[in-house]
Motif scaffolding. Structure first.
Motif, PDB file in Angstrom:
ATOM      1  N   SER A  97       0.821  -1.211   0.000  1.00  0.00           N
ATOM      2  CA  SER A  97       0.000   0.000   0.000  1.00  0.00           C
ATOM      3  C   SER A  97       0.855   1.260   0.000  1.00  0.00           C
ATOM      4  CB  SER A  97      -0.922   0.010   1.230  1.00  0.00           C
ATOM      5  OG  SER A  97      -0.158   0.109   2.415  1.00  0.00           O
ATOM      6  N   ILE A  98       0.309   2.258  -0.668  1.00  0.00           N
ATOM      7  CA  ILE A  98       0.910   3.588  -0.683  1.00  0.00           C
ATOM      8  C   ILE A  98      -0.222   4.549  -0.369  1.00  0.00           C
ATOM      9  CG2 ILE A  98       2.158   5.321  -2.004  1.00  0.00           C
ATOM     10  CD1 ILE A  98       3.245   3.063  -3.757  1.00  0.00           C
ATOM     11  N   GLY A  99      -0.059   5.335   0.678  1.00  0.00           N
ATOM     12  CA  GLY A  99      -1.108   6.229   1.138  1.00  0.00           C
ATOM     13  C   GLY A  99      -1.405   7.366   0.176  1.00  0.00           C
ATOM     14  N   LYS A 124      -1.102   1.250 -10.402  1.00  0.00           N
ATOM     15  CA  LYS A 124      -2.404   1.519  -9.774  1.00  0.00           C
ATOM     16  C   LYS A 124      -2.247   2.174  -8.404  1.00  0.00           C
ATOM     17  CE  LYS A 124      -4.806  -2.206 -12.144  1.00  0.00           C
ATOM     18  NZ  LYS A 124      -5.330  -3.558 -12.031  1.00  0.00           N
ATOM     19  N   ILE A 125      -1.368   1.612  -7.587  1.00  0.00           N
ATOM     20  CA  ILE A 125      -1.250   2.177  -6.240  1.00  0.00           C
ATOM     21  C   ILE A 125      -0.490   3.502  -6.224  1.00  0.00           C
ATOM     22  CG2 ILE A 125      -1.665   0.014  -5.006  1.00  0.00           C
ATOM     23  CD1 ILE A 125       1.284  -0.262  -4.480  1.00  0.00           C
ATOM     24  N   GLY A 130      -0.662  10.059  -5.946  1.00  0.00           N
ATOM     25  CA  GLY A 130      -0.439  11.398  -6.486  1.00  0.00           C
ATOM     26  C   GLY A 130       0.440  11.454  -7.728  1.00  0.00           C
ATOM     27  N   LEU A 131       0.737  10.296  -8.332  1.00  0.00           N
ATOM     28  CA  LEU A 131       1.564  10.271  -9.537  1.00  0.00           C
ATOM     29  C   LEU A 131       0.725   9.953 -10.758  1.00  0.00           C
ATOM     30  CD1 LEU A 131       4.700   8.311  -8.274  1.00  0.00           C
ATOM     31  CD2 LEU A 131       4.483  10.763  -8.626  1.00  0.00           C
ATOM     32  N   LYS A 132       1.242  10.307 -11.916  1.00  0.00           N
ATOM     33  CA  LYS A 132       0.611   9.951 -13.177  1.00  0.00           C
ATOM     34  C   LYS A 132       1.185   8.609 -13.627  1.00  0.00           C
ATOM     35  CE  LYS A 132      -0.281  14.639 -14.759  1.00  0.00           C
ATOM     36  NZ  LYS A 132       0.232  15.450 -13.702  1.00  0.00           N
TER      37      LYS A 132
END
Length: 138
Positions: A97-99, A124-125, A130-132
């Motif tokens: 997971s990445i918040g 996806k995560i 916050g990334l494209k």
């Protein structure tokens, strides 16, 4: 009981006694940072398995980041506002997971390199962080 380790400019919270820690805060002025293992003040070598909320928020110096093979989670806002961060290499294949907004406020030209077998999952995560999608490569 919650145990904290303070090593110079990094602070860690022990999450599994004698084995694992979470990076909770950094006051590092280094341009290249690797988050992997750390030897505690107790002489024990700990695996850094998580990066806490806002742990490296608003870091003004960091340009390159390596996230080691043991990291399983990156919490919300962990790298928010690291405006000079241009390269991230994720070595971990265990990242679950990445918040939200973990990478919000980083350079728009930021490139994140991930293990090839994890490319689709990590895209996806990382998008939620916050990334494209185009910023994530293998």
């Amino acid at each position: 009981m919650c145990k904290f380790l303070y090593l110079l400019i990094y602070s860690y919270k022990v999450t599994k006694v004698g084995k694992e820690v979470e990076l909770t805060k950094s006051k590092s002025s280094a341009t290249k940072v690797t988050i992997n293992t750390v030897t505690g003040t107790d002489g024990v070598k700990y695996k850094v398995t998580s990066i806490g909320p806002k742990a490296m928020q608003n870091n003004k110096k960091m340009t390159n980041l390596i996230i080691g093979a043991n990291v399983k989670s990156i919490e919300k806002g962990a790298f928010n506002g690291c405006k000079k961060l241009g390269k991230v290499k994720i070595q971990s294949t265990k990242l679950r997971s990445i918040g939200k907004q973990a990478f919000k406020g980083t350079k728009s030209s930021l490139k994140v390199k991930v293990p090839s077998k994890q490319l689709e999952k990590y895209k996806k995560i990382l998008k939620k962080a916050g990334l494209k999608v185009k910023q994530v490569t293998k």
